[in-house]
Design a protein around this motif. Structure first.
Motif, PDB file in Angstrom:
ATOM      1  N   SER A 132     -57.656  -9.460 109.215  1.00 18.57           N
ATOM      2  CA  SER A 132     -58.273 -10.665 108.657  1.00 18.57           C
ATOM      3  C   SER A 132     -59.780 -10.552 108.522  1.00 18.57           C
ATOM      4  O   SER A 132     -60.428 -11.425 107.941  1.00 18.57           O
ATOM      5  CB  SER A 132     -57.936 -11.881 109.528  1.00 18.57           C
ATOM      6  OG  SER A 132     -58.455 -11.725 110.838  1.00 18.57           O
ATOM      7  N   TRP A 133     -60.372  -9.483 109.052  1.00 16.63           N
ATOM      8  CA  TRP A 133     -61.823  -9.282 108.956  1.00 16.63           C
ATOM      9  C   TRP A 133     -62.204  -8.489 107.707  1.00 16.63           C
ATOM     10  O   TRP A 133     -63.397  -8.267 107.455  1.00 16.63           O
ATOM     11  CB  TRP A 133     -62.338  -8.527 110.181  1.00 16.63           C
ATOM     12  CG  TRP A 133     -62.203  -9.236 111.482  1.00 16.63           C
ATOM     13  CD1 TRP A 133     -61.329 -10.240 111.788  1.00 16.63           C
ATOM     14  CD2 TRP A 133     -62.939  -8.981 112.688  1.00 16.63           C
ATOM     15  NE1 TRP A 133     -61.478 -10.629 113.099  1.00 16.63           N
ATOM     16  CE2 TRP A 133     -62.457  -9.867 113.675  1.00 16.63           C
ATOM     17  CE3 TRP A 133     -63.949  -8.069 113.018  1.00 16.63           C
ATOM     18  CZ2 TRP A 133     -62.961  -9.874 114.976  1.00 16.63           C
ATOM     19  CZ3 TRP A 133     -64.454  -8.086 114.314  1.00 16.63           C
ATOM     20  CH2 TRP A 133     -63.968  -8.985 115.280  1.00 16.63           C
ATOM     21  N   VAL A 134     -61.212  -8.052 106.935  1.00 12.39           N
ATOM     22  CA  VAL A 134     -61.455  -7.098 105.847  1.00 12.39           C
ATOM     23  C   VAL A 134     -60.967  -7.688 104.529  1.00 12.39           C
ATOM     24  O   VAL A 134     -59.862  -8.223 104.441  1.00 12.39           O
ATOM     25  CB  VAL A 134     -60.710  -5.772 106.114  1.00 12.39           C
ATOM     26  CG1 VAL A 134     -61.035  -4.746 105.034  1.00 12.39           C
ATOM     27  CG2 VAL A 134     -61.042  -5.229 107.503  1.00 12.39           C
ATOM     28  N   THR A 135     -61.794  -7.571 103.490  1.00 11.02           N
ATOM     29  CA  THR A 135     -61.359  -7.986 102.160  1.00 11.02           C
ATOM     30  C   THR A 135     -61.853  -6.965 101.136  1.00 11.02           C
ATOM     31  O   THR A 135     -62.636  -6.063 101.452  1.00 11.02           O
ATOM     32  CB  THR A 135     -61.883  -9.387 101.799  1.00 11.02           C
ATOM     33  OG1 THR A 135     -61.172  -9.873 100.653  1.00 11.02           O
ATOM     34  CG2 THR A 135     -63.376  -9.380 101.503  1.00 11.02           C
ATOM     35  N   ARG A 136     -61.385  -7.106  99.926  1.00 10.39           N
ATOM     36  CA  ARG A 136     -61.793  -6.192  98.863  1.00 10.39           C
ATOM     37  C   ARG A 136     -63.297  -6.301  98.596  1.00 10.39           C
ATOM     38  O   ARG A 136     -63.880  -7.379  98.724  1.00 10.39           O
ATOM     39  CB  ARG A 136     -61.024  -6.471  97.580  1.00 10.39           C
ATOM     40  CG  ARG A 136     -59.579  -6.008  97.641  1.00 10.39           C
ATOM     41  CD  ARG A 136     -58.846  -6.268  96.326  1.00 10.39           C
ATOM     42  NE  ARG A 136     -57.511  -5.675  96.364  1.00 10.39           N
ATOM     43  CZ  ARG A 136     -56.456  -6.247  96.911  1.00 10.39           C
ATOM     44  NH1 ARG A 136     -56.579  -7.441  97.487  1.00 10.39           N
ATOM     45  NH2 ARG A 136     -55.275  -5.643  96.916  1.00 10.39           N
ATOM     46  N   ALA A 137     -63.889  -5.206  98.190  1.00 11.40           N
ATOM     47  CA  ALA A 137     -65.282  -5.215  97.777  1.00 11.40           C
ATOM     48  C   ALA A 137     -65.392  -5.868  96.403  1.00 11.40           C
ATOM     49  O   ALA A 137     -64.437  -5.842  95.607  1.00 11.40           O
ATOM     50  CB  ALA A 137     -65.825  -3.792  97.727  1.00 11.40           C
ATOM     51  N   PRO A 138     -66.525  -6.479  96.093  1.00 10.12           N
ATOM     52  CA  PRO A 138     -66.702  -7.042  94.749  1.00 10.12           C
ATOM     53  C   PRO A 138     -66.515  -5.983  93.673  1.00 10.12           C
ATOM     54  O   PRO A 138     -66.884  -4.818  93.842  1.00 10.12           O
ATOM     55  CB  PRO A 138     -68.150  -7.553  94.771  1.00 10.12           C
ATOM     56  CG  PRO A 138     -68.442  -7.816  96.221  1.00 10.12           C
ATOM     57  CD  PRO A 138     -67.684  -6.743  96.967  1.00 10.12           C
ATOM     58  N   ALA A 139     -65.938  -6.376  92.568  1.00 12.21           N
ATOM     59  CA  ALA A 139     -65.626  -5.448  91.480  1.00 12.21           C
ATOM     60  C   ALA A 139     -66.900  -4.816  90.925  1.00 12.21           C
ATOM     61  O   ALA A 139     -67.923  -5.487  90.745  1.00 12.21           O
ATOM     62  CB  ALA A 139     -64.877  -6.171  90.371  1.00 12.21           C
ATOM     63  N   GLY A 140     -66.835  -3.532  90.683  1.00 16.43           N
ATOM     64  CA  GLY A 140     -67.930  -2.844  90.024  1.00 16.43           C
ATOM     65  C   GLY A 140     -69.148  -2.576  90.882  1.00 16.43           C
ATOM     66  O   GLY A 140     -70.189  -2.144  90.366  1.00 16.43           O
ATOM     67  N   ALA A 199     -71.933  -3.368  98.319  1.00 20.98           N
ATOM     68  CA  ALA A 199     -70.940  -4.173  99.027  1.00 20.98           C
ATOM     69  C   ALA A 199     -71.303  -4.356 100.496  1.00 20.98           C
ATOM     70  O   ALA A 199     -71.034  -5.403 101.090  1.00 20.98           O
ATOM     71  CB  ALA A 199     -69.561  -3.532  98.895  1.00 20.98           C
ATOM     72  N   ALA A 200     -71.932  -3.348 101.093  1.00 24.59           N
ATOM     73  CA  ALA A 200     -72.284  -3.425 102.512  1.00 24.59           C
ATOM     74  C   ALA A 200     -73.351  -4.463 102.804  1.00 24.59           C
ATOM     75  O   ALA A 200     -73.525  -4.860 103.960  1.00 24.59           O
ATOM     76  CB  ALA A 200     -72.758  -2.055 103.004  1.00 24.59           C
ATOM     77  N   THR A 201     -74.075  -4.926 101.794  1.00 20.75           N
ATOM     78  CA  THR A 201     -75.125  -5.915 102.043  1.00 20.75           C
ATOM     79  C   THR A 201     -74.584  -7.329 102.175  1.00 20.75           C
ATOM     80  O   THR A 201     -75.320  -8.234 102.582  1.00 20.75           O
ATOM     81  CB  THR A 201     -76.166  -5.916 100.910  1.00 20.75           C
ATOM     82  OG1 THR A 201     -75.578  -6.438  99.699  1.00 20.75           O
ATOM     83  CG2 THR A 201     -76.704  -4.522 100.652  1.00 20.75           C
ATOM     84  N   LEU A 202     -73.322  -7.544 101.845  1.00 21.71           N
ATOM     85  CA  LEU A 202     -72.818  -8.916 101.705  1.00 21.71           C
ATOM     86  C   LEU A 202     -72.165  -9.547 102.926  1.00 21.71           C
ATOM     87  O   LEU A 202     -72.441 -10.717 103.214  1.00 21.71           O
ATOM     88  CB  LEU A 202     -71.852  -8.976 100.518  1.00 21.71           C
ATOM     89  CG  LEU A 202     -71.275 -10.355 100.156  1.00 21.71           C
ATOM     90  CD1 LEU A 202     -72.365 -11.362  99.877  1.00 21.71           C
ATOM     91  CD2 LEU A 202     -70.341 -10.235  98.948  1.00 21.71           C
ATOM     92  N   PRO A 203     -71.293  -8.873 103.678  1.00 26.93           N
ATOM     93  CA  PRO A 203     -70.468  -9.612 104.647  1.00 26.93           C
ATOM     94  C   PRO A 203     -71.222 -10.426 105.687  1.00 26.93           C
ATOM     95  O   PRO A 203     -71.057 -11.654 105.762  1.00 26.93           O
ATOM     96  CB  PRO A 203     -69.619  -8.508 105.297  1.00 26.93           C
ATOM     97  CG  PRO A 203     -69.527  -7.458 104.248  1.00 26.93           C
ATOM     98  CD  PRO A 203     -70.868  -7.471 103.570  1.00 26.93           C
ATOM     99  N   MET A 204     -72.043  -9.803 106.518  1.00 25.23           N
ATOM    100  CA  MET A 204     -72.666 -10.542 107.612  1.00 25.23           C
ATOM    101  C   MET A 204     -73.694 -11.553 107.119  1.00 25.23           C
ATOM    102  O   MET A 204     -73.676 -12.717 107.497  1.00 25.23           O
ATOM    103  CB  MET A 204     -73.293  -9.579 108.614  1.00 25.23           C
ATOM    104  CG  MET A 204     -73.700 -10.242 109.938  1.00 25.23           C
ATOM    105  SD  MET A 204     -75.297 -11.076 109.901  1.00 25.23           S
ATOM    106  CE  MET A 204     -76.400  -9.663 109.963  1.00 25.23           C
ATOM    107  N   ASN A 205     -74.598 -11.107 106.241  1.00 28.85           N
ATOM    108  CA  ASN A 205     -75.616 -12.027 105.738  1.00 28.85           C
ATOM    109  C   ASN A 205     -74.994 -13.125 104.885  1.00 28.85           C
ATOM    110  O   ASN A 205     -75.406 -14.287 104.946  1.00 28.85           O
ATOM    111  CB  ASN A 205     -76.663 -11.263 104.937  1.00 28.85           C
ATOM    112  CG  ASN A 205     -77.539 -10.408 105.826  1.00 28.85           C
ATOM    113  OD1 ASN A 205     -78.442 -10.919 106.479  1.00 28.85           O
ATOM    114  ND2 ASN A 205     -77.283  -9.113 105.873  1.00 28.85           N
ATOM    115  N   GLY A 206     -74.001 -12.771 104.080  1.00 24.41           N
ATOM    116  CA  GLY A 206     -73.332 -13.778 103.278  1.00 24.41           C
ATOM    117  C   GLY A 206     -72.598 -14.800 104.121  1.00 24.41           C
ATOM    118  O   GLY A 206     -72.649 -16.008 103.853  1.00 24.41           O
ATOM    119  N   LEU A 207     -71.900 -14.331 105.156  1.00 28.47           N
ATOM    120  CA  LEU A 207     -71.201 -15.262 106.042  1.00 28.47           C
ATOM    121  C   LEU A 207     -72.172 -16.128 106.836  1.00 28.47           C
ATOM    122  O   LEU A 207     -71.890 -17.297 107.119  1.00 28.47           O
ATOM    123  CB  LEU A 207     -70.276 -14.501 106.992  1.00 28.47           C
ATOM    124  CG  LEU A 207     -68.979 -13.964 106.381  1.00 28.47           C
ATOM    125  CD1 LEU A 207     -68.237 -13.087 107.380  1.00 28.47           C
ATOM    126  CD2 LEU A 207     -68.073 -15.106 105.907  1.00 28.47           C
TER     127      LEU A 207
END
Length: 313
Positions: free
Chosen positions: A110-118, A124-132
């Motif tokens: 449940s901690w893992v999802t697809r990376a944004p397309a393209g 992609a690594a810049t998004l999870p923690m800061n985005g959440l």
């Protein structure tokens, strides 16, 4: 496998490439072959020994953001992912397995999802923690469309995501910026931009005389930002910068502690969808091989980084 870790706490120089046992996916888990791990302020605090690590033995492996490819799925894992899918995830480096600065990381499905397309792995690594963290900030403030949000530290990774998620939610945004960052912050969607600095709360209040409905203190300014907020409004600050507020004015203080959102797949996947739609911008400030992780930490601690520095494996 190769990882970046430290056997003692200290400055960036304690980081080194180390060999650690390769983890394997257990029941309900997914293993990621990590190709990129973002470098965050929390990583520097862990490296310096300012984050509790009860029961964790060295080498201490930082990293809260991972992007890569699924290469193993544990028995009974509930996931729509398949081997070979490009993914992103938020890791928690304070556990015995360590964080995302490694060639492989194993996490609950449940901690893992697809990376944004393209996107590249670094993006992609810049998004999870800061985005959440930005998502949690807005959830805590709970402002309805049309309300006004102020964001300090708007040019940074957390601040930038907060501005963009707020605009996607229909909010009016007041943000701070230095002269060199003003065009960037406006491009992220800020409706009003004021000069940054310790007295930014007063400047926001001059721009919005009635006071903003909520404020996200990404610059960690502290109590003085309360001046910007209307009576009955809210302030959200990153963990370790509060509590502060003005109870006599009915202002509510919220502590943003992103590990509380670990495993919240819906929130993480919503970030992916917003990135797919172009509502969220993924900003890579620089890419480093594992052997230069210490340099990435030095640059981050020196300040002025716009976007995220990334270690590529």
């Amino acid at each position: 496998m190769k990882a970046v870790g430290a056997f003692a706490f200290g400055g960036p120089e304690v980081l080194r490439v180390v060999d650690v046992p390769e983890p394997h996916a257990g029941p309900g888990e997914v293993r990621i072959r990590v190709h990129a791990a973002a470098v965050n302020p929390a990583d520097t605090l862990m490296r310096a020994g300012l984050v509790p690590l009860p029961g964790v033995r060295p080498p201490y492996i930082p990293g809260q953001d991972a992007a890569g490819v699924v290469d193993a799925i544990g028995e009974g894992a509930v996931t729509g992912l398949r081997i070979g899918d490009r993914v992103m995830a938020m890791a928690i480096p304070t556990g015995p397995r360590g964080g995302a600065y490694a060639e492989h990381v194993v996490l609950p499905a449940s901690w893992v999802t697809r990376a944004p397309a393209g996107t590249s792995h670094a993006e992609a690594a810049t998004l999870p923690m800061n985005g959440l963290t930005a998502r949690m900030t807005l959830d805590l403030l709970n402002l309805s469309p049309g309300r006004t949000l102020a964001v300090t530290g708007a040019a940074g990774a957390f601040g930038g995501y907060t501005v963009q998620l707020a605009k996607a939610a229909g909010l009016r945004v007041v943000a701070d910026a230095s002269p060199s960052d003003e065009d960037l912050v406006r491009s992220l969607g800020a409706d009003i931009v004021v000069a940054r600095g310790d007295d930014v709360g007063a400047r926001i209040r001059r721009a919005v005389p009635e006071g903003v409905d909520g404020l996200a203190d990404g610059a960690l300014i502290g109590a003085s930002v309360v001046a910007a907020v209307r009576d009955g409004g809210g302030v959200a600050a990153l963990r370790g910068t509060g509590p502060f507020g003005a109870p006599e004015r009915g202002i509510t203080f919220h502590t943003v502690y992103v590990p509380d959102y670990r495993g919240n797949w819906d929130k993480l996947d919503q970030l992916r969808r917003l990135a797919d739609a172009g509502a969220v911008t993924l900003r890579v400030a620089g890419v480093f091989p594992p052997a230069q992780a210490s340099e990435a930490h030095r640059l981050l601690e020196a300040g002025g980084v716009r976007g995220r520095l990334v270690i590529e494996f």
